[in-house]
Design a protein around this motif. Structure first.
Motif, PDB file in Angstrom:
ATOM      1  N   HIS A  13       0.834  -1.281   0.131  1.00 31.51           N
ATOM      2  CA  HIS A  13      -0.083  -0.020   0.328  1.00 31.51           C
ATOM      3  C   HIS A  13       0.920   1.751  -0.060  1.00 31.51           C
ATOM      4  O   HIS A  13       2.122   1.683   0.601  1.00 31.51           O
ATOM      5  CB  HIS A  13      -0.608  -0.389   1.057  1.00 31.51           C
ATOM      6  N   LEU A  14       0.669   2.651  -0.568  1.00 27.48           N
ATOM      7  CA  LEU A  14       0.990   3.670  -1.033  1.00 27.48           C
ATOM      8  C   LEU A  14       0.083   4.377  -1.307  1.00 27.48           C
ATOM      9  O   LEU A  14      -0.596   4.158  -2.206  1.00 27.48           O
ATOM     10  CB  LEU A  14       2.009   3.527  -2.005  1.00 27.48           C
ATOM     11  N   ASP A  15      -0.122   5.478  -0.622  1.00 24.96           N
ATOM     12  CA  ASP A  15      -0.729   6.347  -0.939  1.00 24.96           C
ATOM     13  C   ASP A  15      -0.534   8.188  -1.196  1.00 24.96           C
ATOM     14  O   ASP A  15       0.882   8.173  -0.854  1.00 24.96           O
ATOM     15  CB  ASP A  15      -2.508   6.385   0.000  1.00 24.96           C
ATOM     16  N   ASP A  36       5.702  -5.375  -2.240  1.00 20.04           N
ATOM     17  CA  ASP A  36       5.811  -4.761  -4.037  1.00 20.04           C
ATOM     18  C   ASP A  36       6.649  -3.874  -4.102  1.00 20.04           C
ATOM     19  O   ASP A  36       6.465  -2.753  -3.563  1.00 20.04           O
ATOM     20  CB  ASP A  36       4.116  -4.505  -4.676  1.00 20.04           C
ATOM     21  N   LEU A  37       7.692  -3.626  -5.162  1.00 21.28           N
ATOM     22  CA  LEU A  37       8.966  -3.489  -5.484  1.00 21.28           C
ATOM     23  C   LEU A  37       8.235  -1.908  -5.793  1.00 21.28           C
ATOM     24  O   LEU A  37       8.326  -1.384  -5.854  1.00 21.28           O
ATOM     25  CB  LEU A  37       9.939  -4.190  -6.061  1.00 21.28           C
ATOM     26  N   ALA A  38       7.440  -1.989  -6.269  1.00 21.39           N
ATOM     27  CA  ALA A  38       6.547  -0.234  -6.902  1.00 21.39           C
ATOM     28  C   ALA A  38       6.567   0.174  -5.448  1.00 21.39           C
ATOM     29  O   ALA A  38       6.985   1.580  -5.399  1.00 21.39           O
ATOM     30  CB  ALA A  38       5.110  -0.816  -6.542  1.00 21.39           C
ATOM     31  N   VAL A  39       6.306   0.166  -4.185  1.00 25.45           N
ATOM     32  CA  VAL A  39       5.917   1.081  -3.307  1.00 25.45           C
ATOM     33  C   VAL A  39       7.723   2.114  -3.195  1.00 25.45           C
ATOM     34  O   VAL A  39       8.181   3.366  -2.986  1.00 25.45           O
ATOM     35  CB  VAL A  39       6.181   1.055  -1.751  1.00 25.45           C
ATOM     36  N   THR A  40       8.273   0.232  -3.014  1.00 18.79           N
ATOM     37  CA  THR A  40      10.104   1.491  -2.661  1.00 18.79           C
ATOM     38  C   THR A  40      10.534   1.468  -3.524  1.00 18.79           C
ATOM     39  O   THR A  40      11.694   2.842  -3.569  1.00 18.79           O
ATOM     40  CB  THR A  40      10.750   0.142  -2.256  1.00 18.79           C
ATOM     41  N   ASP A  41      10.015   1.339  -4.907  1.00 17.80           N
ATOM     42  CA  ASP A  41      10.691   2.777  -6.256  1.00 17.80           C
ATOM     43  C   ASP A  41      10.109   3.522  -6.196  1.00 17.80           C
ATOM     44  O   ASP A  41      10.299   4.639  -6.756  1.00 17.80           O
ATOM     45  CB  ASP A  41      10.104   1.730  -7.338  1.00 17.80           C
ATOM     46  N   ALA A  42       8.729   4.098  -5.338  1.00 15.50           N
ATOM     47  CA  ALA A  42       8.701   5.126  -5.800  1.00 15.50           C
ATOM     48  C   ALA A  42       9.525   6.209  -5.005  1.00 15.50           C
ATOM     49  O   ALA A  42       9.208   7.192  -5.652  1.00 15.50           O
ATOM     50  CB  ALA A  42       7.002   4.928  -5.545  1.00 15.50           C
ATOM     51  N   GLY A 133       0.571   0.058   6.184  1.00 16.45           N
ATOM     52  CA  GLY A 133      -0.030  -0.495   5.141  1.00 16.45           C
ATOM     53  C   GLY A 133      -1.839  -0.045   5.267  1.00 16.45           C
ATOM     54  O   GLY A 133      -2.276  -0.015   6.864  1.00 16.45           O
ATOM     55  N   LYS A 134      -3.156  -1.175   4.781  1.00 19.95           N
ATOM     56  CA  LYS A 134      -3.805  -1.511   5.149  1.00 19.95           C
ATOM     57  C   LYS A 134      -4.528  -2.871   5.800  1.00 19.95           C
ATOM     58  O   LYS A 134      -5.303  -3.362   5.579  1.00 19.95           O
ATOM     59  CB  LYS A 134      -5.160  -1.019   3.944  1.00 19.95           C
ATOM     60  N   HIS A 135      -3.356  -4.283   5.193  1.00 22.32           N
ATOM     61  CA  HIS A 135      -3.321  -5.036   5.920  1.00 22.32           C
ATOM     62  C   HIS A 135      -2.973  -5.628   7.056  1.00 22.32           C
ATOM     63  O   HIS A 135      -2.131  -5.464   7.631  1.00 22.32           O
ATOM     64  CB  HIS A 135      -2.575  -6.285   5.142  1.00 22.32           C
TER      65      HIS A 135
END
Length: 164
Positions: A13-15, A36-42, A133-135
């Motif tokens: 989760h990222l917002d 997910d690496l999309a979080v750390t990539d962002a 996160g939301k989990h």
């Protein structure tokens, strides 16, 4: 002087609110369960990031981030790991090394419980930023931010991101 944003347990989760705080920091530290690496990539697109993998992170994330990350930030010896426990209840994985060679700042995630404690016995500051996160079972999403200036840790602030 280095402004740190410390977070954990994003679980993919990222917002925009998290990113707003990330932009205000000099460095972003993630204490595992990235998801997910999309979080750390962002984050990496904005600021330097340091982190560790957590127990839910797959082999791709484990290749990118170690289980333990020990480094110096200015004059502060920092150790980040995902499952570390807290003063008087350290996890067996870290207990021996903590006692033999304690850092000044020991950071972990995993519990989803925001906790900051000083360990008088080992003379270290323990931080767990909770979960942003939301989990998970937590009700309110949290992070921490603080400043390191030479060998001083100051301006510690708990950030509540609202209910999950």
């Amino acid at each position: 002087m280095t402004k740190i944003l410390l977070l954990s347990d994003t679980h993919s989760h990222l917002d925009d609110t998290i990113l707003k705080y990330a932009k205000q920091a000099d460095e972003i530290w993630h204490a595992g369960d990235i998801g997910d690496l999309a979080v750390t990539d962002a984050f990496a697109a904005l600021k330097p990031i340091r982190g560790v993998h957590g127990n839910i992170d797959n082999h791709v994330i484990q290749k990118e981030f170690p289980e333990h990350n020990r480094f110096m930030c200015e004059g502060v010896d920092v150790w980040i790991t995902h499952i570390g426990g807290y003063p008087n209840k350290y996890n067996i994985r870290v207990r021996e090394e903590l006692q033999a060679n304690p850092p000044k700042l020991f950071i972990c995630g995993h519990s989803h419980i925001l906790k900051v404690m000083y360990d008088k016995k080992l003379e270290l500051l323990h931080m767990n930023p909770g979960a942003c996160g939301k989990h998970g079972f937590h009700q309110v999403r949290t992070m921490l931010r603080f400043t390191i200036d030479k060998d001083n840790i100051s301006n510690l602030e708990a950030i509540e991101l609202g209910k999950k």
